[in-house]
Design an enzyme around this catalytic site. Structure first.
Site, mmCIF file in Angstrom:
data_model
loop_
_atom_site.group_PDB
_atom_site.id
_atom_site.type_symbol
_atom_site.label_atom_id
_atom_site.label_comp_id
_atom_site.label_asym_id
_atom_site.label_seq_id
_atom_site.Cartn_x
_atom_site.Cartn_y
_atom_site.Cartn_z
ATOM 1 C CG ASN A 109 -6.318 6.736 -2.196
ATOM 2 O OD1 ASN A 109 -5.092 6.829 -2.127
ATOM 3 N ND2 ASN A 109 -7.095 7.086 -1.194
ATOM 4 C CB SER B 199 -0.873 -0.027 1.253
ATOM 5 O OG SER B 199 -1.496 1.219 1.446
ATOM 6 C CE1 TYR C 88 -4.054 -2.727 5.392
ATOM 7 C CE2 TYR C 88 -3.436 -0.461 4.914
ATOM 8 C CZ TYR C 88 -3.794 -1.721 4.478
ATOM 9 O OH TYR C 88 -3.874 -1.985 3.138
ATOM 10 N NE ARG D 145 -5.270 10.534 1.027
ATOM 11 C CZ ARG D 145 -4.943 11.625 1.728
ATOM 12 N NH1 ARG D 145 -4.422 12.675 1.118
ATOM 13 N NH2 ARG D 145 -5.132 11.662 3.034
ATOM 14 C CE LYS E 206 -1.716 -4.501 3.168
ATOM 15 N NZ LYS E 206 -2.111 -5.803 2.611
HETATM 16 P P1 NAD Z 1 -11.200 -6.741 0.778
HETATM 17 O O1 NAD Z 1 -11.437 -6.729 2.253
HETATM 18 O O2 NAD Z 1 -12.354 -6.540 -0.120
HETATM 19 O O3 NAD Z 1 -10.445 -8.105 0.358
HETATM 20 C C1 NAD Z 1 -9.595 -8.795 1.237
HETATM 21 C C2 NAD Z 1 -10.078 -10.234 1.295
HETATM 22 O O4 NAD Z 1 -9.229 -10.995 2.157
HETATM 23 C C3 NAD Z 1 -11.512 -10.368 1.835
HETATM 24 O O5 NAD Z 1 -12.284 -11.095 0.911
HETATM 25 C C4 NAD Z 1 -11.325 -11.125 3.161
HETATM 26 O O6 NAD Z 1 -12.443 -11.960 3.434
HETATM 27 C C5 NAD Z 1 -10.041 -11.897 2.895
HETATM 28 N N1 NAD Z 1 -9.271 -12.273 4.084
HETATM 29 C C6 NAD Z 1 -8.854 -11.474 5.106
HETATM 30 N N2 NAD Z 1 -8.123 -12.181 5.984
HETATM 31 C C7 NAD Z 1 -8.076 -13.467 5.524
HETATM 32 C C8 NAD Z 1 -7.476 -14.664 5.998
HETATM 33 N N3 NAD Z 1 -6.810 -14.707 7.148
HETATM 34 N N4 NAD Z 1 -7.635 -15.789 5.265
HETATM 35 C C9 NAD Z 1 -8.327 -15.776 4.105
HETATM 36 N N5 NAD Z 1 -8.924 -14.674 3.618
HETATM 37 C C10 NAD Z 1 -8.798 -13.526 4.322
HETATM 38 O O7 NAD Z 1 -10.056 -5.650 0.491
HETATM 39 P P2 NAD Z 1 -9.511 -5.079 -0.880
HETATM 40 O O8 NAD Z 1 -9.841 -3.628 -0.927
HETATM 41 O O9 NAD Z 1 -9.888 -5.948 -2.016
HETATM 42 O O10 NAD Z 1 -7.946 -5.167 -0.602
HETATM 43 C C11 NAD Z 1 -7.185 -6.280 -1.027
HETATM 44 C C12 NAD Z 1 -5.757 -6.112 -0.525
HETATM 45 O O11 NAD Z 1 -5.228 -4.891 -1.025
HETATM 46 C C13 NAD Z 1 -5.643 -6.047 0.993
HETATM 47 O O12 NAD Z 1 -4.477 -6.743 1.382
HETATM 48 C C14 NAD Z 1 -5.491 -4.573 1.266
HETATM 49 O O13 NAD Z 1 -4.773 -4.332 2.450
HETATM 50 C C15 NAD Z 1 -4.716 -4.111 0.039
HETATM 51 N N6 NAD Z 1 -4.925 -2.700 -0.280
HETATM 52 C C16 NAD Z 1 -6.189 -2.204 -0.397
HETATM 53 C C17 NAD Z 1 -6.366 -0.864 -0.682
HETATM 54 C C18 NAD Z 1 -7.757 -0.275 -0.765
HETATM 55 O O14 NAD Z 1 -7.884 0.935 -0.590
HETATM 56 N N7 NAD Z 1 -8.793 -1.052 -1.053
HETATM 57 C C19 NAD Z 1 -5.259 -0.032 -0.882
HETATM 58 C C20 NAD Z 1 -3.976 -0.577 -0.772
HETATM 59 C C21 NAD Z 1 -3.820 -1.923 -0.465
HETATM 60 C C1 WQD Z 2 -9.453 9.902 0.863
HETATM 61 C C2 WQD Z 2 -9.666 11.367 1.179
HETATM 62 C C3 WQD Z 2 -10.110 11.812 3.486
HETATM 63 C C4 WQD Z 2 -13.949 9.790 3.769
HETATM 64 C C5 WQD Z 2 -6.951 4.820 2.876
HETATM 65 C C6 WQD Z 2 -5.895 4.092 3.667
HETATM 66 C C7 WQD Z 2 -4.784 3.649 2.764
HETATM 67 C C8 WQD Z 2 -5.324 2.848 1.569
HETATM 68 C C9 WQD Z 2 -6.449 3.555 0.887
HETATM 69 C C10 WQD Z 2 -5.197 0.516 2.067
HETATM 70 C C11 WQD Z 2 -8.988 11.819 2.470
HETATM 71 C C12 WQD Z 2 -11.301 12.172 2.647
HETATM 72 C C13 WQD Z 2 -12.753 10.302 3.313
HETATM 73 C C14 WQD Z 2 -15.008 10.684 4.096
HETATM 74 C C15 WQD Z 2 -13.597 12.533 3.456
HETATM 75 N N1 WQD Z 2 -5.864 1.594 1.978
HETATM 76 N N2 WQD Z 2 -12.583 11.649 3.166
HETATM 77 N N3 WQD Z 2 -14.782 12.030 3.919
HETATM 78 O O1 WQD Z 2 -7.208 7.834 3.718
HETATM 79 O O2 WQD Z 2 -6.227 8.245 1.409
HETATM 80 O O3 WQD Z 2 -6.343 5.964 2.273
HETATM 81 O O4 WQD Z 2 -7.432 3.959 1.846
HETATM 82 O O5 WQD Z 2 -4.028 0.341 1.959
HETATM 83 O O6 WQD Z 2 -3.930 2.884 3.539
HETATM 84 O O7 WQD Z 2 -5.399 4.981 4.663
HETATM 85 O O8 WQD Z 2 -8.434 7.075 1.620
HETATM 86 O O9 WQD Z 2 -10.767 7.110 0.854
HETATM 87 O O10 WQD Z 2 -10.300 7.103 3.341
HETATM 88 O O11 WQD Z 2 -9.774 9.139 2.020
HETATM 89 O O12 WQD Z 2 -13.455 13.748 3.335
HETATM 90 O O13 WQD Z 2 -16.102 10.285 4.557
HETATM 91 O O14 WQD Z 2 -11.076 11.593 1.394
HETATM 92 O O15 WQD Z 2 -9.934 12.721 4.538
HETATM 93 O O16 WQD Z 2 -8.531 13.121 2.268
HETATM 94 P P1 WQD Z 2 -7.014 7.386 2.335
HETATM 95 P P2 WQD Z 2 -9.892 7.533 1.970
#
Ligand code: NAD
Ligand code: WQD
Length: 338
Positions: free
Chosen positions: A178, A124, A148, A230, A152
């Protein structure tokens, strides 16, 4: 190639499964369904006309995972499974370290036992922490500012150490910015449990009438319109990045790090207005105090992924919002009604 996708019923995982199938790969999925529904995979099967073998298994259950590798002839793993809510990780750090770090160690031990040493990991942008200047570049020192993000970072360290110790490992560390949007069919998308933490899912629930108004966290940042910036990336672009990365690392040993982002910083108001264009009318909002831990702005330098993977984003913020809205409008309660 046969790709095992952990977390494959989740938001990014389900879209990546679809892209892998469309690229000609075979797919098996492992997920414990703690934050997702297997309905997503049923719909991916419907969209692609292809079968996906699904294993309802927790990564922490090494015996069950061993059973999966014994039945599937896996060539590579794309590892999405993990917990992802920053705020919850501050409240429940042990749960996050156990699930995300121990779960990955369990996966790596089983992979090693079955001679599967190609892995693409969901890292991330949060690993860049608060000290680096923007845009973020892969060679910068990392240092997340929440549990969190530290899970990572720790998994990145583990994979880097394994790669350094044994040159049979092929590792991709993908740092996403994002992710938003949905498949253009509107059949699969993001289905957050409870109140959404993230901006676009929250706006989408305001638009569909499940929430009263958006709270804009901070209107006094030193940015063009006062709201935070973002790097939003369409989930289909992100998923295509995974296909490119798994193809690349399958052929190239070592540890590789890539930002997956657009390189463009968009403000909260930019996103809100793009979503309003998709919906066709204004949406209610109120400017509220800044959210603790938020940074004023960050975005990717995506040039390494372009150079190595010939990958870059193709979709605009308007397309992200149009596709996200189609999914939300057609599935006001996500997968729940299915
Ligand atoms: P998500 O929660 O939709 O998907 C994650 C999946 O992992 C879920 O289906 C959950 O049931 C499964 N899971 C969790 N723990 C598990 C375990 N111990 N065993 C088996 N399955 C398990 O999330 P997402 O948004 O699709 O994110 C996927 C990956 O990308 C995550 O690792 C997340 O940290 C990373 N990521 C997400 C974002 C974001 O903003 N969505 C940004 C950066 C990184
Ligand atoms: C985006 C912008 C908020 C909600 C997070 C995790 C990051 C990654 C992606 C996994 C910010 C603003 C949000 C709301 C708002 N995930 N906001 N009102 O914080 O950039 O990143 O998700 O790895 O680790 O921290 O994403 O979508 O929460 O926020 O004004 O109700 O929107 O303050 O500026 P963020 P976000």
């Amino acid at each position: 190639m046969k790709v095992l996708v952990t977390g494959g019923t989740g938001y990014i995982g389900s879209h990546t499964v679809l892209c892998l199938l469309e690229a000609g790969h075979q797919v098996a999925v492992v997920d414990n369904l703690i934050n997702s529904s297997a309905e997503s995979l049923r719909r991916v099967q419907e969209l692609t006309g292809q079968d996906i073998s699904f294993h309802h298994v927790d990564l922490l259950d090494e015996a069950a995972l061993t059973g999966v590798f014994a039945t599937e002839e896996v060539d590579a793993v794309i590892h999405f499974a993990g917990l992802k809510a920053v705020g919850e990780s501050v409240q429940k750090p042990l749960q996050y370290y156990h699930n995300n770090v121990s779960g990955t160690i369990s996966l790596l031990r089983v992979m090693d036992a079955f001679d599967v040493r190609t892995i693409v990991f969901s890292s991330s942008a949060t690993v860049y922490g608060e000290k680096n200047p923007v845009p973020y570049i892969e060679k910068m020192d990392i240092g997340a500012n929440n549990p969190y993000g530290r899970t990572k970072e720790q998994v990145e360290d583990i994979l880097s150490d394994i790669g350094a110790a044994d040159d049979r490992w092929h590792v991709a560390l993908l740092r996403y910015f994002n992710p938003v949007g949905a498949h253009e069919s509107g059949r699969i998308g993001e289905d957050p449990l409870g109140i959404p933490n993230n901006l676009v899912p929250f706006i989408a629930q305001v638009a569909v009438g499940r929430r009263d108004k958006l709270m804009v966290f901070g209107g006094d940042y030193d940015t063009p319109d006062g709201t935070a910036l973002r790097d939003y990336i369409h989930v289909m672009d992100l998923s295509e990045g995974h296909v490119a990365a798994v193809d690349y690392v399958a052929a190239t040993a070592g540890v590789h790090r890539w930002n997956l982002g657009s390189g463009i910083g968009s403000s909260v108001f930019d996103v809100l207005h793009a979503f309003e264009r998709a919906v066709g009318h204004p949406l209610p909002y109120e400017v509220a105090p800044r959210r603790a831990g938020d940074l004023p702005g960050f975005w990717a330098d995506p040039s390494a992924a372009l150079a190595d993977l010939s990958w870059s984003t193709t979709k605009t913020l308007d397309q992200m919002c149009e596709d996200h809205w189609r999914w939300q409008k057609n599935n006001p309660n996500g997968y729940a009604a299915s």
